[in-house]
Design a protein around this motif. Structure first.
Motif, PDB file in Angstrom:
ATOM      1  N   ALA A 154      50.671  91.491  29.225  1.00  0.00           N
ATOM      2  CA  ALA A 154      49.872  90.743  28.412  1.00  0.00           C
ATOM      3  C   ALA A 154      49.038  91.638  27.644  1.00  0.00           C
ATOM      4  CB  ALA A 154      49.186  89.798  29.080  1.00  0.00           C
ATOM      5  N   TRP A 295      55.002  87.073  23.789  1.00  0.00           N
ATOM      6  CA  TRP A 295      54.037  88.000  23.228  1.00  0.00           C
ATOM      7  C   TRP A 295      54.190  88.529  21.766  1.00  0.00           C
ATOM      8  CZ3 TRP A 295      50.625  86.995  26.398  1.00  0.00           C
ATOM      9  CH2 TRP A 295      50.846  86.736  27.363  1.00  0.00           C
ATOM     10  N   PHE A 298      53.369  85.257  19.571  1.00  0.00           N
ATOM     11  CA  PHE A 298      52.158  85.151  19.217  1.00  0.00           C
ATOM     12  C   PHE A 298      51.683  86.418  18.169  1.00  0.00           C
ATOM     13  CE2 PHE A 298      51.400  83.063  23.534  1.00  0.00           C
ATOM     14  CZ  PHE A 298      51.058  81.985  22.978  1.00  0.00           C
ATOM     15  N   VAL A 317      45.308  86.645  23.007  1.00  0.00           N
ATOM     16  CA  VAL A 317      46.173  86.021  24.361  1.00  0.00           C
ATOM     17  C   VAL A 317      45.565  86.650  25.329  1.00  0.00           C
ATOM     18  CG1 VAL A 317      48.282  85.789  22.891  1.00  0.00           C
ATOM     19  CG2 VAL A 317      47.610  88.262  23.923  1.00  0.00           C
ATOM     20  N   PHE A 320      45.483  84.595  28.653  1.00  0.00           N
ATOM     21  CA  PHE A 320      46.756  84.328  29.643  1.00  0.00           C
ATOM     22  C   PHE A 320      46.445  85.571  30.532  1.00  0.00           C
ATOM     23  CE2 PHE A 320      50.915  84.691  30.949  1.00  0.00           C
ATOM     24  CZ  PHE A 320      51.319  83.481  30.674  1.00  0.00           C
ATOM     25  N   LEU A 377      46.036  78.578  27.237  1.00  0.00           N
ATOM     26  CA  LEU A 377      46.648  79.756  27.367  1.00  0.00           C
ATOM     27  C   LEU A 377      46.163  80.276  28.874  1.00  0.00           C
ATOM     28  CD1 LEU A 377      46.582  81.898  23.941  1.00  0.00           C
ATOM     29  CD2 LEU A 377      48.600  81.057  25.507  1.00  0.00           C
TER      30      LEU A 377
END
Length: 493
Positions: A154, A295, A298, A317, A320, A377
């Motif tokens: 992430a 990913w 996004f 992000v 998350f 998220l």
């Protein structure tokens, strides 16, 4: 020859050893995604074509996946510590070579070699956890391992964006590789002191036919996927059936070797006789289709669609990643008590979070949607933390320690294959929806995230089936004698 004293009880340095291996695991998984944000500056700095620099990302992913099962088997056979130290040293050298590469050809070569080293390191992580920990401690250790997997995937974009912000210019991309060197050298020194020794099993000979069939099958399946940006799926479609045929030959050959009492590269009894392994490996592969692909979706939405910088895109992000990290550590403490139910709840949370994010980003005004998607998220990240580490724990729980490396390699090969499918398919759907909607980025992101939700739904169906199977097996087991006697005494008291 005296083998020396046998250590009674757990290794007192096991948590320190785990910390070192997790730092290394974080570094090698981060290198899957961190490089993507630096591709434009690499292209300018090396005067390379888009297809050439794409191999900097896809080549690493390809050789990473190709090495996993063989490296796990070698770790089981000749010693995990030896493989870990050798591969970590090679990873550091390859990072130096990649950072200093004067041409794109040498950069790609360094990345291919770096991927091999990473693939040799990855299965030793889960195998060492199997070796060093038992019972509830093993669940906690796998919780930290799952947090490492989730966070590294992430935070790759935001970490790459931060490095590029600090090291500006067309040569700033080199620091994405150079940063591995001090971390790797420090980890190498600590690993040499802390990792347990051992010669490994040293049984039989290497299954060369199995190595060839598995390596060829994985290569043929993955190559069109890692070349997807340059039309690889359409151009190399014939590799999919050829790869499937080789993988089928591999499965038949391994069964034959096992029946004859040999040492297969990947023992088929892992799938047929080891409770939970086949379902857990399938769940991991399907889940990573959605988990890995989102990913890139996004990044496309925030950077190309909304014009955000790589750093800001990565920060969007971060909820998350935060949710995933916290939940994975908690999950390590709960998995012994809740078992497969934990992954069922986690997958449901991921579906809720990603579905809400898809609706918000697809139908709300972009500036509002970005902020409104933060709680969604976060929920998705918490759910993911309850998926990855518990699934690893439940999948490898009953695997014999002597096969832990090969089993960990097989599990992670499934994850890498699923990730390759996701990173090719979900951005492809994004671009397809973008073209069909006349350039509407909100429609495109909703369609791509909807596909990720569908992949998670398939994983959820596998988890529910395995949970119900575990429940039926528990109900069919006879009660312990002391419980039976207790009930008898209560009736006559």
């Amino acid at each position: 020859m005296n083998p020396g004293p046998v250590q009674a009880g757990p290794d007192p340095r096991r948590w320190k050893a785990l910390a070192v291996t997790l730092v290394v695991g974080f570094m090698i998984l981060l290198d899957v995604t961190i490089v993507a944000v630096a591709l434009p500056s690499m292209q300018r700095g090396l005067a390379a074509s888009p297809a050439e620099v794409q191999w900097v990302v896809s080549g690493y992913a390809l050789t990473f996946a190709l090495s996993l099962v063989l490296a796990g088997r070698l770790g089981d056979a000749i010693g995990r510590r030896r493989i870990f130290l050798t591969a970590l040293g090679a990873f550091v050298l390859c990072s130096m070579a990649a950072g200093a590469a004067p041409t794109v050809e040498l950069l790609v070569a360094a990345r291919l070699a770096q991927g091999v080293a990473a693939g040799c390191l990855a299965p030793q992580n889960s195998a060492l956890i199997q070796q060093l920990f038992t019972g509830a401690e093993r669940g906690r250790a796998f919780g930290f391992f799952g947090a490492t997997v989730g966070i590294s995937s992430a935070v790759g974009p935001v970490t790459g964006g931060l490095i590029l912000a600090l090291a500006s210019g067309d040569e700033g991309w080199r620091w994405i590789f150079f940063v591995n060197v001090p971390i790797g050298v420090g980890a190498l020194a600590l690993a040499a002191r802390l990792l347990p020794g051992g010669r490994g099993a040293r049984r039989g000979s290497l299954d060369l036919v199995g190595v060839t069939a598995l390596g060829g099958g994985v290569l043929l399946v993955m190559l069109p996927l890692v070349q997807a940006d340059s039309g690889g799926v359409h151009r190399l479609w014939w590799m999919f059936p050829a790869g499937a045929a080789l993988l089928a030959i591999f499965a038949l050959w391994e069964r034959r070797v096992a029946r004859r009492g040999g040492e297969p590269l990947l023992d088929p009894r892992l799938f047929s006789e080891t409770h939970g392994f086949a379902a857990g490996a399938a769940l991991a592969a399907v889940y990573f289709v959605g988990f890995s692909g989102v990913w890139l979706v996004f990044a496309l939405f925030f950077q190309d669609g909304l014009g955000f910088s790589p750093l800001v895109s990565g920060l969007c992000v971060t909820p998350f990643a935060i949710g995933s990290a916290g939940a994975a550590v908690v999950a390590g403490r709960l998995v012994e008590r809740l078992g497969r139910l934990l992954t069922v709840l986690g997958l449901a949370g991921v579906m809720v979070g990603l579905s809400a994010a898809a609706l918000l980003l697809g139908f709300a005004a972009p500036p509002v949607a970005v902020w409104a998607a933060v709680p969604a998220l976060l929920v998705g990240g918490i759910g993911s933390g309850f998926v990855i580490s518990p699934n690893v724990t439940m999948t490898l729980k009953e695997v014999p320690v002597r096969m832990a490396g090969a089993a960990g390699g097989a599990l992670q090969t499934g994850q890498r294959l699923g990730g390759a499918v996701g990173t090719a398919a979900l951005p492809g759907l994004y671009y397809l929806a973008l073209a069909s909607s006349g350039g509407d980025i909100t429609d495109a992101v909703a369609v791509a995230l909807g596909a990720a939700v569908a992949a998670v739904a398939v994983a959820l169906s596998i988890a529910v089936a395995e949970w119900r199977r575990d429940g039926r097996a528990a109900a069919a087991r006879p009660l312990p004698p002391e419980v039976t006697h207790g009930h008898t005494h209560a009736r006559h008291g």
